[in-house]
Motif scaffolding. Sequence first.
Motif, mmCIF file in Angstrom:
data_model
loop_
_atom_site.group_PDB
_atom_site.id
_atom_site.type_symbol
_atom_site.label_atom_id
_atom_site.label_comp_id
_atom_site.label_asym_id
_atom_site.label_seq_id
_atom_site.Cartn_x
_atom_site.Cartn_y
_atom_site.Cartn_z
ATOM 1 N N THR A 136 4.300 -3.188 0.694
ATOM 2 C CA THR A 136 3.246 -3.047 1.692
ATOM 3 C C THR A 136 3.695 -1.992 2.693
ATOM 4 O O THR A 136 4.793 -2.085 3.243
ATOM 5 C CB THR A 136 2.990 -4.378 2.422
ATOM 6 O OG1 THR A 136 2.623 -5.356 1.431
ATOM 7 C CG2 THR A 136 1.880 -4.242 3.434
ATOM 8 N N LEU A 137 2.867 -0.986 2.899
ATOM 9 C CA LEU A 137 3.184 0.089 3.825
ATOM 10 C C LEU A 137 2.210 0.084 5.000
ATOM 11 O O LEU A 137 1.009 -0.156 4.808
ATOM 12 C CB LEU A 137 3.102 1.450 3.119
ATOM 13 C CG LEU A 137 4.021 1.657 1.914
ATOM 14 C CD1 LEU A 137 3.662 2.955 1.208
ATOM 15 C CD2 LEU A 137 5.468 1.690 2.378
ATOM 16 N N ALA A 138 2.726 0.352 6.185
ATOM 17 C CA ALA A 138 1.855 0.517 7.353
ATOM 18 C C ALA A 138 1.186 1.881 7.241
ATOM 19 O O ALA A 138 1.860 2.903 7.077
ATOM 20 C CB ALA A 138 2.667 0.416 8.629
ATOM 21 N N VAL A 139 -0.118 1.898 7.342
ATOM 22 C CA VAL A 139 -0.881 3.149 7.179
ATOM 23 C C VAL A 139 -1.057 3.837 8.533
ATOM 24 O O VAL A 139 -1.629 3.261 9.444
ATOM 25 C CB VAL A 139 -2.263 2.859 6.559
ATOM 26 C CG1 VAL A 139 -3.060 4.147 6.384
ATOM 27 C CG2 VAL A 139 -2.120 2.122 5.233
ATOM 28 N N PRO A 140 -0.561 5.085 8.661
ATOM 29 C CA PRO A 140 -0.794 5.830 9.906
ATOM 30 C C PRO A 140 -2.255 6.249 9.982
ATOM 31 O O PRO A 140 -2.907 6.446 8.965
ATOM 32 C CB PRO A 140 0.120 7.042 9.781
ATOM 33 C CG PRO A 140 0.302 7.230 8.318
ATOM 34 C CD PRO A 140 0.198 5.868 7.691
ATOM 35 N N ALA A 164 -5.811 5.664 1.190
ATOM 36 C CA ALA A 164 -5.837 5.588 -0.273
ATOM 37 C C ALA A 164 -4.457 5.895 -0.857
ATOM 38 O O ALA A 164 -4.008 5.223 -1.794
ATOM 39 C CB ALA A 164 -6.885 6.548 -0.834
ATOM 40 N N ILE A 165 -3.791 6.888 -0.312
ATOM 41 C CA ILE A 165 -2.449 7.244 -0.796
ATOM 42 C C ILE A 165 -1.473 6.091 -0.548
ATOM 43 O O ILE A 165 -0.743 5.677 -1.453
ATOM 44 C CB ILE A 165 -1.961 8.544 -0.125
ATOM 45 C CG1 ILE A 165 -2.765 9.735 -0.640
ATOM 46 C CG2 ILE A 165 -0.464 8.750 -0.357
ATOM 47 C CD1 ILE A 165 -2.544 11.022 0.145
ATOM 48 N N TYR A 166 -1.459 5.579 0.683
ATOM 49 C CA TYR A 166 -0.535 4.497 1.013
ATOM 50 C C TYR A 166 -0.843 3.243 0.202
ATOM 51 O O TYR A 166 0.072 2.554 -0.244
ATOM 52 C CB TYR A 166 -0.566 4.196 2.511
ATOM 53 C CG TYR A 166 0.333 5.087 3.322
ATOM 54 C CD1 TYR A 166 0.157 6.472 3.340
ATOM 55 C CD2 TYR A 166 1.371 4.561 4.079
ATOM 56 C CE1 TYR A 166 0.979 7.292 4.086
ATOM 57 C CE2 TYR A 166 2.197 5.377 4.834
ATOM 58 C CZ TYR A 166 1.998 6.738 4.830
ATOM 59 O OH TYR A 166 2.823 7.538 5.568
ATOM 60 N N ASP A 167 -2.130 2.931 0.016
ATOM 61 C CA ASP A 167 -2.502 1.774 -0.795
ATOM 62 C C ASP A 167 -2.055 1.953 -2.237
ATOM 63 O O ASP A 167 -1.543 1.011 -2.865
ATOM 64 C CB ASP A 167 -4.009 1.531 -0.742
ATOM 65 C CG ASP A 167 -4.481 0.959 0.590
ATOM 66 O OD1 ASP A 167 -3.627 0.582 1.435
ATOM 67 O OD2 ASP A 167 -5.717 0.912 0.790
ATOM 68 N N SER A 168 -2.235 3.154 -2.780
ATOM 69 C CA SER A 168 -1.819 3.413 -4.160
ATOM 70 C C SER A 168 -0.305 3.325 -4.294
ATOM 71 O O SER A 168 0.209 2.754 -5.269
ATOM 72 C CB SER A 168 -2.314 4.786 -4.628
ATOM 73 O OG SER A 168 -3.723 4.801 -4.720
ATOM 74 N N ILE A 169 0.421 3.884 -3.342
ATOM 75 C CA ILE A 169 1.885 3.769 -3.367
ATOM 76 C C ILE A 169 2.278 2.294 -3.315
ATOM 77 O O ILE A 169 3.127 1.837 -4.092
ATOM 78 C CB ILE A 169 2.538 4.544 -2.201
ATOM 79 C CG1 ILE A 169 2.399 6.047 -2.417
ATOM 80 C CG2 ILE A 169 4.011 4.161 -2.055
ATOM 81 C CD1 ILE A 169 2.825 6.889 -1.220
ATOM 82 N N GLY A 170 1.642 1.554 -2.426
ATOM 83 C CA GLY A 170 1.936 0.130 -2.304
ATOM 84 C C GLY A 170 1.689 -0.617 -3.601
ATOM 85 O O GLY A 170 2.517 -1.438 -4.020
#
Length: 119
Positions: A111-115, A99-105
């Motif tokens: 587009t960020l790779a999610v760990p 959710a954090i990475y998607d929101s940042i994206g």
Amino acid sequence: MALDLTQAAGTFVQGISSTVKTVTGSDITLIAGFSQAQLQALAQQSALVAGMIEANAFTAAEKMFYLDGLDQMARGFVNTFVQIVEVEIEKIYNAVVKAIYDSIGNLAGVTLAVPRAAV
């Protein structure tokens, strides 16, 4: 264009809380059902052992055997419960990070790779 940090924080709160609710919704019901069934079985077995002890129906060795069995049932329940909770925590962690990475994206237009933690 600079981000409105208050609005951005709201986006994160919404995304995180929504994903945690989604992940935990059905799992909490499953965990509660498992716990209730296991506790009921442990309680019934304990009541049977208590009744036999009260009726003086066990030898000393039998008494220890059944009490040891209750101990093993309790340990098994607790160990299984802990493992289920550990998996649930990892699922929640993965959902929160996503959710954090998607929101940042979405906010930053990248587009960020999610760990992910291993589940």
